[in-house]
Design an enzyme around this catalytic site. Structure first.
Site, PDB file in Angstrom:
ATOM      1  N   ASN A 161       0.982  -1.171   0.033  1.00  0.00           N
ATOM      2  CA  ASN A 161       0.071   0.096  -0.088  1.00  0.00           C
ATOM      3  C   ASN A 161       0.904   1.047   0.084  1.00  0.00           C
ATOM      4  OD1 ASN A 161      -2.460  -1.357  -0.021  1.00  0.00           O
ATOM      5  ND2 ASN A 161      -2.217  -1.436   2.329  1.00  0.00           N
TER       6      ASN A 161
ATOM      7  N   HIS B 195       6.637  -1.573   3.965  1.00  0.00           N
ATOM      8  CA  HIS B 195       6.067  -3.179   4.377  1.00  0.00           C
ATOM      9  C   HIS B 195       5.427  -3.517   3.070  1.00  0.00           C
ATOM     10  CE1 HIS B 195       3.035  -0.306   5.515  1.00  0.00           C
ATOM     11  NE2 HIS B 195       2.534  -1.148   5.519  1.00  0.00           N
TER      12      HIS B 195
ATOM     13  N   VAL C 280       1.133   2.923   8.047  1.00  0.00           N
ATOM     14  CA  VAL C 280       2.325   3.133   8.565  1.00  0.00           C
ATOM     15  C   VAL C 280       3.293   3.417   7.654  1.00  0.00           C
ATOM     16  CG1 VAL C 280       4.141   1.796  10.001  1.00  0.00           C
ATOM     17  CG2 VAL C 280       1.502   1.544  10.244  1.00  0.00           C
TER      18      VAL C 280
HETATM   19  P1  5GP Z   1      -0.541  -0.268   5.550  1.00  0.00           P
HETATM   20  O1  5GP Z   1      -2.161   0.115   5.986  1.00  0.00           O
HETATM   21  O2  5GP Z   1       0.168   1.053   6.124  1.00  0.00           O
HETATM   22  O3  5GP Z   1      -0.582  -0.835   4.613  1.00  0.00           O
HETATM   23  O4  5GP Z   1      -0.513  -1.544   6.575  1.00  0.00           O
HETATM   24  C1  5GP Z   1      -0.326  -1.462   7.994  1.00  0.00           C
HETATM   25  C2  5GP Z   1      -0.330  -2.597   8.869  1.00  0.00           C
HETATM   26  O5  5GP Z   1       0.171  -2.891  10.193  1.00  0.00           O
HETATM   27  C3  5GP Z   1      -2.025  -2.732   8.909  1.00  0.00           C
HETATM   28  O6  5GP Z   1      -2.382  -3.951   8.064  1.00  0.00           O
HETATM   29  C4  5GP Z   1      -2.076  -2.926  10.191  1.00  0.00           C
HETATM   30  O7  5GP Z   1      -3.138  -4.210  10.589  1.00  0.00           O
HETATM   31  C5  5GP Z   1      -0.708  -3.640  10.928  1.00  0.00           C
HETATM   32  N1  5GP Z   1      -0.617  -3.081  12.327  1.00  0.00           N
HETATM   33  C6  5GP Z   1      -0.979  -1.777  12.839  1.00  0.00           C
HETATM   34  N2  5GP Z   1      -0.522  -1.866  14.093  1.00  0.00           N
HETATM   35  C7  5GP Z   1       0.062  -2.842  14.437  1.00  0.00           C
HETATM   36  C8  5GP Z   1       0.944  -3.588  15.674  1.00  0.00           C
HETATM   37  O8  5GP Z   1       0.889  -3.090  16.496  1.00  0.00           O
HETATM   38  N3  5GP Z   1       1.370  -4.984  15.432  1.00  0.00           N
HETATM   39  C9  5GP Z   1       1.321  -5.452  14.181  1.00  0.00           C
HETATM   40  N4  5GP Z   1       1.790  -6.786  14.147  1.00  0.00           N
HETATM   41  N5  5GP Z   1       0.448  -4.943  13.118  1.00  0.00           N
HETATM   42  C10 5GP Z   1       0.392  -3.938  13.128  1.00  0.00           C
END
Ligand code: 5GP
Length: 126
Positions: free
Chosen positions: A92, A105, A101
């Site tokens: 993303n 990733h 975030v």
């Molecule tokens: P994005 O939305 O930025 O592509 O993905 C961020 C991911 O980080 C999301 O899928 C969310 O569920 C995950 N995430 C958010 N907080 C935490 C956390 O404290 N621990 C872990 N393991 N994943 C997290």
């Protein structure tokens, strides 16, 4: 969704073991851990230990590290038993894609038949 660009994101804290995570694999340059809110039977995040805000920034600055990230994603898929059935790798990137975030990733998703992806309303209808 704005990028506050904090000096340290959640993922730096996980890499530093300041926040616990279910780590499934680690290399000298990457860390793989389970997503806290899984969107599939298997949902693992692969992060480089060096912070880049998104995959475009990583690709421009360090293409070798991006290649390592993808090699690690495939290795994690092997460890999780996803290769025969298939799996999805997602980066993303930015607000429209729902990036929350801002430490690049790869999401590795699999372990079951995955749905289609695309427009927001399509996702809501599923
Ligand atoms: P994005 O939305 O930025 O592509 O993905 C961020 C991911 O980080 C999301 O899928 C969310 O569920 C995950 N995430 C958010 N907080 C935490 C956390 O404290 N621990 C872990 N393991 N994943 C997290």
């Amino acid at each position: 969704m704005t990028d506050p660009d904090p000096a340290e994101t959640l993922f730096e804290k996980i890499i530093a073991r300041e926040i616990p995570a279910d780590i499934v694999h680690e290399t000298a340059t990457t860390l793989a851990f389970r997503d806290i809110s899984p969107q599939a039977a298997v949902h693992v995040l692969i992060v480089p230990k060096t912070r880049y805000r998104n995959v475009g920034e990583l690709a421009s600055a360090d293409p070798a590290l991006l290649a390592e990230l993808l090699t690690t994603a495939h290795h994690v898929a092997e460890l999780e038993g996803l290769v025969d059935g298939g799996y999805r790798v997602v980066f993303n990137t930015g607000a429209d894609a729902g990036q929350t975030v801002f430490h690049v990733h790869a999401h590795v998703l699999g372990g079951e038949q995955l749905g289609h992806f695309g427009r927001y309303e399509t996702q809501q209808a599923q």
